[in-house]
Design an enzyme around this catalytic site. Structure first.
Site, PDB file in Angstrom:
ATOM      1  CB  SER A 365      -0.922   0.008   1.226  1.00 22.12           C
ATOM      2  OG  SER A 365      -1.642   1.220   1.295  1.00 22.12           O
ATOM      3  NE  ARG A 366       3.290   1.865  -5.690  1.00 22.37           N
ATOM      4  CZ  ARG A 366       2.577   1.106  -6.508  1.00 22.37           C
ATOM      5  NH1 ARG A 366       1.288   1.353  -6.642  1.00 22.37           N
ATOM      6  NH2 ARG A 366       3.127   0.124  -7.184  1.00 22.37           N
ATOM      7  CB  VAL A 367      -1.886   5.345   1.292  1.00 22.43           C
ATOM      8  CG1 VAL A 367      -2.343   6.227   2.430  1.00 22.43           C
ATOM      9  CG2 VAL A 367      -2.386   5.895  -0.035  1.00 22.43           C
TER      10      VAL A 367
END
Length: 504
Positions: A365-367
């Protein structure tokens, strides 16, 4: 009245009618030249608009997609029975649109708002174009609020934020739709509007999803948009854009929305079919050159709006199917580069019974923790590290090498993590229960426990720890530290001792 008076009155009325402007309208007309499978070529259009609705004799209609001077390639939206070369077509002057209102909640519709369930026609006059520009940069806010899926492995290790675009990818029959549907079920009671868009699916598969949503009570806050595998490719192409316009209606009203595209692999294939019939030049794997733009302009519409713009959010969960675990294929690499991370489902883990079959090493998850509760952040780091070390050591231990005590402890911890991350389909778990169990695992309370006892122990630990007042505080966003951490661990230890005593 004399005859001259009657004549004067009649001529006066005729003069008044003649002075009125005529209520005339002009429609550019064309002639059908070719009829293919789902595509019609029309000559005579010089001013047609992109995505304008074209009407044909007999009631069929389509969208103008391939425009050139004097001609247009039209994608059909209805069964073209009786349509043949030489018939007339006319422009309608308006682009494709879908009805949008709260009346859609609980309904199953096609991409143009026509009911597919047993309900009445939609009583709404408000419509929105299916293709609109994505929200501007100045309208967007950072993704900072979590969207809980109810799945331990996702909420802890691959967190999703409201306004994020998280790809669900894996081979056929690995549980992709199950993760998306469980996420929708977990929004019950959370005032999140869900939109499920079925693209190219079999009718029985879509019917099972709808029946499950109805049985669980999720349809009260859900809209299902369906373009089945038996429908024309034009309907399958327009379905995700129409579903997004419906979702944007609720987002612009300040609500949080979750949209699931199931799946975009079939959407890309439908667009490839249309493009080849429209004689567009094929590229890699016969897909047209604008296939990336097809999905990027769709997923860019998912965002978190600033409070000045309404404050709503649109979270997208697109699903794609890989073949033989080939993540480097054309469509998967396109969508991986567009989205903010991916949840990868491994067929190897699925066959081993590790369900949900999320490959933690390939999922990201790049968040990240920015959209995760502090309680999850406190346990996610140690868990992910322990699980990654365990997978490497487990492969090494298969060779029968003599292991030291530290290595055996790491293997016990990793097995406990793996067992704790297992979860049944259709059983979302509340935040407080998840954090309580994962904290107990990270502290080693379940190390060395036999696999057949894991479910009973995990349920007892979650029930006991989640009943603490501190657990509710952590679920509301309080940090997992100090007295809160100690209270949950004490409750977990007590529950573990009681269960072990009962098993003895």
């Amino acid at each position: 009245m004399t005859l001259p008076d009657l004549a004067d009155s009649l001529f006066d009325r005729l003069d008044r009618l003649a002075a009125r402007p005529a209520a005339l309208s002009s429609h550019e007309r064309g002639v059908v030249r070719r009829v293919l499978h789902g595509v019609v070529e029309v000559e005579g259009f010089n001013e047609a608009l992109s995505d304008e609705v074209i009407a044909f004799e007999g009631g069929a209609s389509g969208l103008a997609m391939d425009l050139a001077p004097g001609r247009a390639g039209v994608v059909l939206l209805h069964d073209p029975q009786g349509l043949r070369p030489g018939q007339h077509a006319r422009r309608t002057g308006y682009v494709a649109s879908v009805p949008v209102s709260d009346a859609l909640l609980g309904r199953v519709v096609d991409p143009f708002g026509r009911p597919l369930d047993d309900g009445p026609p939609l009583a709404t006059e408000r419509r929105a174009p299916i293709e609109v520009a994505a929200p501007a940069i100045l309208e967007r806010a950072p993704v900072a609020r979590p969207l809980q899926t109810g799945l331990k492995v996702v909420d802890a290790l691959v967190p999703i934020g409201r306004g994020q675009r998280e790809l669900i990818v894996g081979d056929r029959q690995t549980g992709k739709t199950a993760i998306a549907v469980d996420t929708i079920l977990n929004q019950i009671g959370d005032d999140v509007v869900s939109v499920y868009c079925a693209i190219g699916q079999r009718g029985d598969a879509t019917a099972r999803v709808v029946a499950r949503l109805r049985a669980e009570g999720a349809m009260r806050n859900c809209v299902v948009v369906v373009a089945g595998g038996e429908d024309l490719a034009g309907l399958q192409y327009t379905a995700p854009y129409a579903a997004t316009s419906i979702a944007e209606h609720f987002m612009r009203a300040g609500r949080d929305v979750l949209i699931v595209y199931d799946d975009l692999t079939r959407h890309a294939r439908a667009y490839r079919e249309l493009s080849l019939l429209l004689r567009r030049p094929p590229g890699r794997e016969a897909y047209p050159g604008d296939i990336f733009y097809l999905h990027s302009r769709l997923l860019e519409r998912a965002t978190q709006l600033r409070p000045e713009a309404g404050g709503g959010s649109l979270t997208a969960l697109p699903i794609i199917e890989t073949q033989a675990q080939n993540l480097s294929a054309y469509i998967p690499t396109n969508l991986i580069s567009i989205t903010d991370g991916q949840i990868y489902l491994s067929p190897v883990l699925f066959r081993r019974g590790q369900l949900p079959a999320v490959d933690v090493g390939r999922s990201v998850s790049r968040v990240g923790g920015k959209a995760q509760l502090p309680g999850f952040r406190a346990v996610a780091g140690p868990l992910k590290l322990a699980y990654a070390q365990f997978e490497e050591l487990e492969a090494f231990a298969r060779f029968g090498a003599k292991l030291d005590e530290d290595t055996r402890d790491q293997l016990d911890r990793g097995r406990a993590v793996r067992e704790a991350l297992k979860q049944d389909e259709g059983a979302p778990i509340a935040v407080a229960r998840q954090i309580a169990l994962l904290l107990a695992v990270s502290e080693g309370l379940l190390d060395g426990l036999a696999a057949e006892y894991t479910d009973a122990v995990a349920d007892a630990v979650m029930t006991a720890a989640a009943s603490c007042p501190e657990a509710a505080e952590i679920a509301a966003g309080a940090p997992l530290e100090g007295a809160r951490r100690a209270a949950i661990l004490a409750a977990a230890r007590t529950a573990l001792e009681e269960v072990q005593h009962g098993l003895a």
